[in-house]
Design a protein around this motif. Structure first.
Motif, short mmCIF file in Angstrom:
data_model
loop_
_atom_site.label_atom_id
_atom_site.label_comp_id
_atom_site.label_asym_id
_atom_site.label_seq_id
_atom_site.Cartn_x
_atom_site.Cartn_y
_atom_site.Cartn_z
N MET A 43 53.73 45.53 37.78
CA MET A 43 52.57 44.74 38.86
C MET A 43 52.94 45.27 40.07
O MET A 43 54.06 45.34 40.53
N PRO A 44 52.00 45.86 40.89
CA PRO A 44 52.32 46.31 42.54
C PRO A 44 52.58 45.23 43.19
O PRO A 44 52.07 44.02 43.13
N THR A 45 53.87 45.29 43.95
CA THR A 45 54.39 44.37 44.93
C THR A 45 54.43 45.04 46.31
O THR A 45 55.28 44.21 47.04
N ASP A 46 54.13 46.18 46.53
CA ASP A 46 54.27 46.68 47.77
C ASP A 46 53.12 46.48 48.82
O ASP A 46 53.55 47.00 50.04
N ALA B 54 46.98 43.31 45.63
CA ALA B 54 47.92 43.68 44.57
C ALA B 54 47.26 43.18 43.21
O ALA B 54 47.15 44.06 42.31
N ALA B 55 46.59 41.82 43.17
CA ALA B 55 46.22 41.31 42.13
C ALA B 55 44.84 42.33 41.49
O ALA B 55 44.72 42.63 40.47
N GLN B 56 43.97 42.55 42.56
CA GLN B 56 42.95 43.23 42.26
C GLN B 56 43.06 44.82 41.99
O GLN B 56 42.67 45.22 41.09
N ARG C 257 38.69 31.59 36.15
CA ARG C 257 38.20 31.99 34.99
C ARG C 257 37.49 33.19 34.87
O ARG C 257 36.96 33.89 33.82
N ASP C 258 37.04 33.62 36.21
CA ASP C 258 36.46 34.96 36.36
C ASP C 258 37.15 36.37 36.69
O ASP C 258 36.73 37.27 37.07
N ARG C 259 38.50 36.36 36.58
CA ARG C 259 39.40 37.31 37.17
C ARG C 259 40.36 37.57 35.65
O ARG C 259 40.45 36.60 34.84
N LEU C 260 40.96 38.77 35.75
CA LEU C 260 41.93 38.91 34.72
C LEU C 260 43.33 38.69 35.51
O LEU C 260 44.25 38.30 34.50
N ILE C 261 43.42 39.07 36.51
CA ILE C 261 44.62 38.92 37.35
C ILE C 261 44.65 37.86 38.80
O ILE C 261 43.40 38.12 39.44
#
Ligand code: 6PG
Length: 247
Positions: free
Chosen positions: A110-113, A120-122, A168-172
């Protein structure tokens, strides 16, 4: 466990100690990986963070697997650089992934930069959609999602009474632990999985487990109650964690 007729009853096993728990979890993981590859010529696997799964990852180094057919994700990540001691990806890479020939382009930390955890979540959501081309029509279905459970009943970075539980409408999405951002799979993504495997050890998990398995308890207080995958749900516990359960 909360009743929900639309899902399979969980497989719950209490092992004598943590070593037996890890040995049993290795057998289950290998079975799921080999079945996925036999059926779909690849296995998509999301790793848990925390400390419990580390010996499982170390045991996987010695396995004879078709590494080029594995695709590795993380179910959640602390918002720290990958070389930070708290990084879930850093832990799994050191314990396992840096020692086996999984193609690097098939390993997706997962990107954390980014300065913005939401961005990052998107970004990670878009990454999933590149690996699961039908994601535009339906929630991606991972073959196996490994999870741990905190002593407060959280799982991944779905913490009690946080906004992430309601997405409920997102994966991350962005999780929140004591004001610290996390990146996490959402419930729809987790519950879409073909198999979900909890590894839970230690007496400090007893109280939360009793609430997670109770006929009726507050799921917002014990988010692990909300994990009800379409596929198989496994709870592998050691005796210290599972002693109080009336199974
Ligand atoms: C994390 C994990 C988290 C973990 C539980 C259990 O980033 O910390 O994803 O959900 O699995 O907190 O952690 P332990 O295995 O260390 O008890």
């Amino acid at each position: 466990m909360p009743s929900n007729s639309s899902v399979n009853p969980p497989h719950v096993e209490i092992l004598p100690d943590k070593a037996a728990l890890i040995e049993r979890s290795l057998a289950v993981v290998l079975s799921v990986i080999n079945d996925a590859i036999a059926e779909r010529d690849r296995c998509t696997l999301a790793l848990a963070g925390g400390s419990t799964p580390k010996p499982l990852y170390e045991a996987l180094v010695q396995q004879d697997l078709p590494w080029q057919k594995l695709y590795i994700f993380w179910g959640d990540e602390r918002y720290v650089p990958i070389d930070h001691p708290d990084s879930n990806a850093g832990m799994a890479k050191t314990a396992w992934l840096d020692q086996v020939p999984i193609p690097p382009e098939q390993i997706f930390p997962m990107p954390t930069d980014s300065a913005d955890p939401e961005a990052a979540a998107q970004q990670y959501e878009q990454t999933l959609k590149t690996v699961f081309p039908d994601a535009a029509e339906t929630v991606p279905q991972l073959d196996l999602i490994l999870l741990g459970m905190g002593d407060d009943g959280h799982t991944a970075s779905l913490f009690p009474h946080t906004d992430a539980l309601n997405v409920r409408d997102r994966l991350i999405t962005v999780g929140n632990k004591d004001g610290q951002p996390r990146i996490t799979f959402t419930l729809p993504l987790i519950n879409r999985a073909r198999s979900v495997l909890f590894l839970t050890a230690g007496a400090n998990k007893q109280q939360a487990l009793s609430q997670v398995f109770a006929a009726d308890a507050d799921a917002a207080m014990y988010p692990s109650r909300l994990i009800r995958p379409e596929g198989e749900l496994w709870w592998l516990l050691d005796e210290a964690a599972g002693a109080a359960l009336q199974l």
